[in-house]
Design a protein around this motif. Sequence first.
Motif, short mmCIF file in Angstrom:
data_model
loop_
_atom_site.label_atom_id
_atom_site.label_comp_id
_atom_site.label_asym_id
_atom_site.label_seq_id
_atom_site.Cartn_x
_atom_site.Cartn_y
_atom_site.Cartn_z
N TRP A 17 3.01 0.23 0.29
CA TRP A 17 2.58 -1.15 0.42
C TRP A 17 1.54 -1.43 -0.65
O TRP A 17 0.82 -0.50 -1.00
CB TRP A 17 1.97 -1.33 1.84
CG TRP A 17 1.52 -2.72 2.13
CD1 TRP A 17 2.24 -3.74 2.65
CD2 TRP A 17 0.21 -3.25 1.89
NE1 TRP A 17 1.47 -4.87 2.75
CE2 TRP A 17 0.22 -4.60 2.29
CE3 TRP A 17 -0.99 -2.74 1.35
CZ2 TRP A 17 -0.90 -5.44 2.18
CZ3 TRP A 17 -2.10 -3.57 1.24
CH2 TRP A 17 -2.04 -4.89 1.66
N LEU A 339 -3.24 -7.40 -1.97
CA LEU A 339 -3.83 -6.48 -2.94
C LEU A 339 -4.23 -5.20 -2.23
O LEU A 339 -4.78 -5.25 -1.13
CB LEU A 339 -5.07 -7.16 -3.53
CG LEU A 339 -6.06 -6.29 -4.31
CD1 LEU A 339 -5.44 -5.89 -5.64
CD2 LEU A 339 -7.36 -7.04 -4.53
N LEU A 340 -3.96 -4.07 -2.87
CA LEU A 340 -4.39 -2.78 -2.34
C LEU A 340 -5.42 -2.15 -3.26
O LEU A 340 -5.21 -2.11 -4.48
CB LEU A 340 -3.20 -1.83 -2.21
CG LEU A 340 -3.56 -0.37 -1.92
CD1 LEU A 340 -4.08 -0.21 -0.50
CD2 LEU A 340 -2.38 0.55 -2.18
N ILE A 341 -6.51 -1.68 -2.67
CA ILE A 341 -7.48 -0.87 -3.41
C ILE A 341 -7.70 0.40 -2.59
O ILE A 341 -8.20 0.33 -1.47
CB ILE A 341 -8.82 -1.61 -3.60
CG1 ILE A 341 -8.59 -2.94 -4.34
CG2 ILE A 341 -9.82 -0.75 -4.36
CD1 ILE A 341 -9.83 -3.82 -4.41
N ALA A 342 -7.29 1.53 -3.14
CA ALA A 342 -7.38 2.78 -2.38
C ALA A 342 -7.96 3.88 -3.24
O ALA A 342 -7.72 3.94 -4.45
CB ALA A 342 -5.99 3.20 -1.88
N ILE A 353 -3.11 0.74 6.74
CA ILE A 353 -3.24 -0.72 6.53
C ILE A 353 -1.96 -1.39 7.05
O ILE A 353 -2.01 -2.41 7.74
CB ILE A 353 -3.42 -1.02 5.02
CG1 ILE A 353 -4.70 -0.37 4.48
CG2 ILE A 353 -3.39 -2.53 4.79
CD1 ILE A 353 -5.97 -1.05 4.86
N GLU B 304 -9.72 -12.63 3.95
CA GLU B 304 -8.87 -11.84 4.82
C GLU B 304 -8.72 -10.44 4.25
O GLU B 304 -8.16 -10.26 3.16
CB GLU B 304 -7.50 -12.53 4.91
CG GLU B 304 -6.69 -12.10 6.10
CD GLU B 304 -5.29 -12.69 6.07
OE1 GLU B 304 -4.57 -12.50 7.05
OE2 GLU B 304 -4.91 -13.32 5.07
N GLU B 306 -8.49 -5.98 5.31
CA GLU B 306 -8.44 -4.88 6.26
C GLU B 306 -9.04 -3.67 5.57
O GLU B 306 -8.54 -3.23 4.54
CB GLU B 306 -6.98 -4.63 6.67
CG GLU B 306 -6.79 -3.54 7.68
CD GLU B 306 -7.52 -3.81 9.00
OE1 GLU B 306 -7.58 -4.98 9.41
OE2 GLU B 306 -8.03 -2.85 9.58
N LEU B 307 -10.14 -3.16 6.14
CA LEU B 307 -10.82 -2.02 5.52
C LEU B 307 -10.61 -0.78 6.37
O LEU B 307 -10.91 -0.80 7.56
CB LEU B 307 -12.31 -2.32 5.37
CG LEU B 307 -12.71 -3.66 4.75
CD1 LEU B 307 -14.22 -3.72 4.53
CD2 LEU B 307 -11.98 -3.89 3.44
N TYR B 308 -10.10 0.26 5.77
CA TYR B 308 -9.88 1.51 6.50
C TYR B 308 -10.74 2.59 5.85
O TYR B 308 -10.50 2.97 4.70
CB TYR B 308 -8.40 1.88 6.45
CG TYR B 308 -8.06 3.11 7.26
CD1 TYR B 308 -7.90 3.05 8.63
CD2 TYR B 308 -7.93 4.35 6.62
CE1 TYR B 308 -7.63 4.18 9.37
CE2 TYR B 308 -7.64 5.49 7.36
CZ TYR B 308 -7.48 5.40 8.73
OH TYR B 308 -7.20 6.52 9.46
N ILE B 322 -6.47 -8.56 1.33
CA ILE B 322 -6.89 -7.35 0.62
C ILE B 322 -6.94 -6.17 1.59
O ILE B 322 -7.61 -6.24 2.62
CB ILE B 322 -8.25 -7.55 -0.06
CG1 ILE B 322 -8.15 -8.70 -1.07
CG2 ILE B 322 -8.72 -6.27 -0.74
CD1 ILE B 322 -9.39 -8.95 -1.89
N GLY B 323 -6.22 -5.12 1.24
CA GLY B 323 -6.27 -3.88 2.01
C GLY B 323 -7.03 -2.84 1.21
O GLY B 323 -6.74 -2.63 0.05
N MET B 324 -8.02 -2.21 1.85
CA MET B 324 -8.81 -1.19 1.14
C MET B 324 -8.81 0.10 1.95
O MET B 324 -8.94 0.07 3.17
CB MET B 324 -10.24 -1.67 0.90
CG MET B 324 -10.31 -2.81 -0.10
SD MET B 324 -11.97 -3.53 -0.25
CE MET B 324 -12.83 -2.25 -1.15
#
Lengths: 482, 482
Positions: A17, A339-342, A353, B304, B306-308, B322-324
């Motif tokens: 994702w 957007l993904l920041i990992a 997520i 909006e 989601e922070l993991y 934004i997914g982090m």
Amino acid sequence: MNIIPVIICGGAGTRLWPVSRETFPKPLLKLADGQSLLQKTFVRAADVATIKELLIVTNRDTYFLTKDECVCVESDVARVDYVLEPVARNTAAAIGVAAAVVRERHGPDAVMLVMPADQLIDNQAAFREAVLQAAQGAQEGRIVTFGIRPTAPETGYGYIEFDSKTLPQTPNVHQVVRFVEKPELSVAQELVAGGHHVWNAGMFCFTAETILTELEMHAPSVAEPVLAAVLEAKRSVSDDGTTIELDAAQFQKAENISIDYAVMERSDNVAVVPCELGWSDIGSWLAISELTAPDERGNRVHGEAELYDVDNCFVRSDERFIGMVGVSDVIVVDTADALLIAARDRAQDVKQIVAKLKRDNHDAYRLHRTVHRPWGTYTVLEEGERFKMKRIVVKPGASLSLQMHHHRSEHWIVVRGCADIVNGDQLISLQPNESTYIPAGHKHRLINPGVVDLVLIEVQCGEYLGEDDIVRFEDVYGRAPA
Amino acid sequence: MNIIPVIICGGAGTRLWPVSRETFPKPLLKLADGQSLLQKTFVRAADVATIKELLIVTNRDTYFLTKDECVCVESDVARVDYVLEPVARNTAAAIGVAAAVVRERHGPDAVMLVMPADQLIDNQAAFREAVLQAAQGAQEGRIVTFGIRPTAPETGYGYIEFDSKTLPQTPNVHQVVRFVEKPELSVAQELVAGGHHVWNAGMFCFTAETILTELEMHAPSVAEPVLAAVLEAKRSVSDDGTTIELDAAQFQKAENISIDYAVMERSDNVAVVPCELGWSDIGSWLAISELTAPDERGNRVHGEAELYDVDNCFVRSDERFIGMVGVSDVIVVDTADALLIAARDRAQDVKQIVAKLKRDNHDAYRLHRTVHRPWGTYTVLEEGERFKMKRIVVKPGASLSLQMHHHRSEHWIVVRGCADIVNGDQLISLQPNESTYIPAGHKHRLINPGVVDLVLIEVQCGEYLGEDDIVRFEDVYGRAPA
């Protein structure tokens, strides 16, 4: 020898994702060279021997998308059959239906080469050799798996322990001693050091009869509904292949179980071809990043970005400009709506997520802003109070259903290609820079009679603009009520 | 006492990219409560005493945008005058023109309170008190600066050393001993420990006559062209204020120099009011992030996301999800066309990205996807070969110029509000869900006769779609050739 490659389109790809989503799963993910994992699998399959026919098992919802990917691959394959699953029932059922279809068309002794649609293999020559070895084993009545010689003590793969002696008459085909589930690191280290374990690549080779017999023996809860679903399937025959839509009532009775649990771990007829293929299951963005050579600071960038004092980062952006300052070891994947920041070493946890998005029933789990349809795509460009705007792309020769909306009117403006439009009682033809207006309640249809894509801008106005305000009267893709 | 607040709209805000850009500078940046820095400055200025009139100095290009911000602020201010600079010439020239304008309208003894438009002050009561103290000093003929009592050994600010005794008849107004430029850390630590140094806040109080006399004495290269530019300015008088468009030929002769260099450091007539205001110059995203209370893991999120397993991050996103995963101490700022990812402790270096974009003449340095015009805004939603699509928002009562395009035709669809449209020889009125077509070569004009925003979707078709294909015949904003 008649080898029928069977490509199993599965793999939710939640760790990939936001590019991979429920309606745009992992096999469709395009790599830097523009080819999708599915296309690469197709090319690989078409090249293992003289392949003229090929079978693809995929979900009914992604059929047109899957087919679009495959038709634009150049190969000598003259015929592709599709098996459409109404629901996902894991690999045992998918392989079961494929075997039933292959047996029906090619006879019980036809050799199937089962390949997941979402892997990469670097060394095609080695793969071709391994397939020929496996096919010999298959002809001897074996279930043959492909075992990748481990290059590291991976804890994310299952392992296969094999007997060091090869089986008679089949060079490099070894009896499997046992399957080992994803091990702890210390166990993985031992397995790798020992030299008798290989990774389970999820690829298989067997005759249709062999696997059906084994399924009937070890997993009748899969075999019986699967055979019935094929027997009662709806078949659409065309020059370039048959599309087999499995009977939903039967198929959904099949047990949801992997082929490994259903057969491999229960049968004593399983062999393995240990091989070195440059194999990768592209399990995460980290794996994808490693397909690109890094620059001198370890960064890999696809898209427009400016990096200032940045190290060991992977950036993938289709449209947006990305500026980064002073960060290290980060993966950035940008799409139109998400957007993904990992952290690099947390690429596996991207699935967390997705799990949260799924729990929240968030669109960014299922849909991209560009939605694929049998006739082409639409992209929501803007949504506001009482209006919505879309870019609609219709493939040459394709046609939307004859339809009607209760609540919305539509303004259509052709900006590329040409359109034939049914608008109430009228049939009109539009060229670029021409427009028409479809009032609410009017039956209408959009057709691309041309040989290039039709691009049309649609502005919808109305009190309700949901996709479910649609009444279909006729549809070439079978989406209208009978 | 007659205090005239003068708001100087400057501050490129390159460290606040991608929200702050050349055509949308820092004062327009909105904080979490929806108010811009400019609006907050306006409110602060209107509240220092009984303020009925106020002067704003801004660039000609951002005039309408600036005015739009100020008109929607509630206050007792009955009149706002605007001075429009044709080019930026630093604070000495900006303050010079403001002084000339104030002297002309209010006489030589009017007290000016000069405030940059891009700062925050937390303690309004303390500010009000400091202004009254400073105004007393100003009435005594002093140039009075505001000195913020330092809370840390900051190296990013200039310092002011002051005499410990206050000046006669003016409580809390001290003689300035010297100005200290941005110091090294060790020097800053000494200055803070000593107790005789305050930060130079860039706010000033003086009479119009005092500052003009000082400018004439210490910086005639500023004073002379500035006085001429005001003398030869074009004035537009209306009920709620006068807009003074400086003469470009004169104004651009003014030396590009700050008021600090031009006057403060050269004059022996400078005093300071040391104060504690909860002052911040909002110098970076770090400063902005600190305006929001962190959650239990130190994260601050606007939008909006989601922070993991994420710590101490600041996220600002208008539209995108934004997914982090697994990252720490990162600043993320997302806009429609550009994204920033910066290490928290490197927030100052965001300007490096902007510098690179400027060198490359990249649009993301100058423009947002939404472009502001005197009559409203337009947003490019999509651009393709031979077509472009925009959302156009026209303010109530506003009107675009009467114009014509050589190369493009335009399809207009009203989706909200109402439009009066000149299309060639015709005048038509459109309601939502109605459309019209403007062929290339047709004179046309778009007017919002209503009392709510008009929202219109425009689809342009043609071989050339640049913004420079426009011939203006009439324009209420003075953009048509005479």
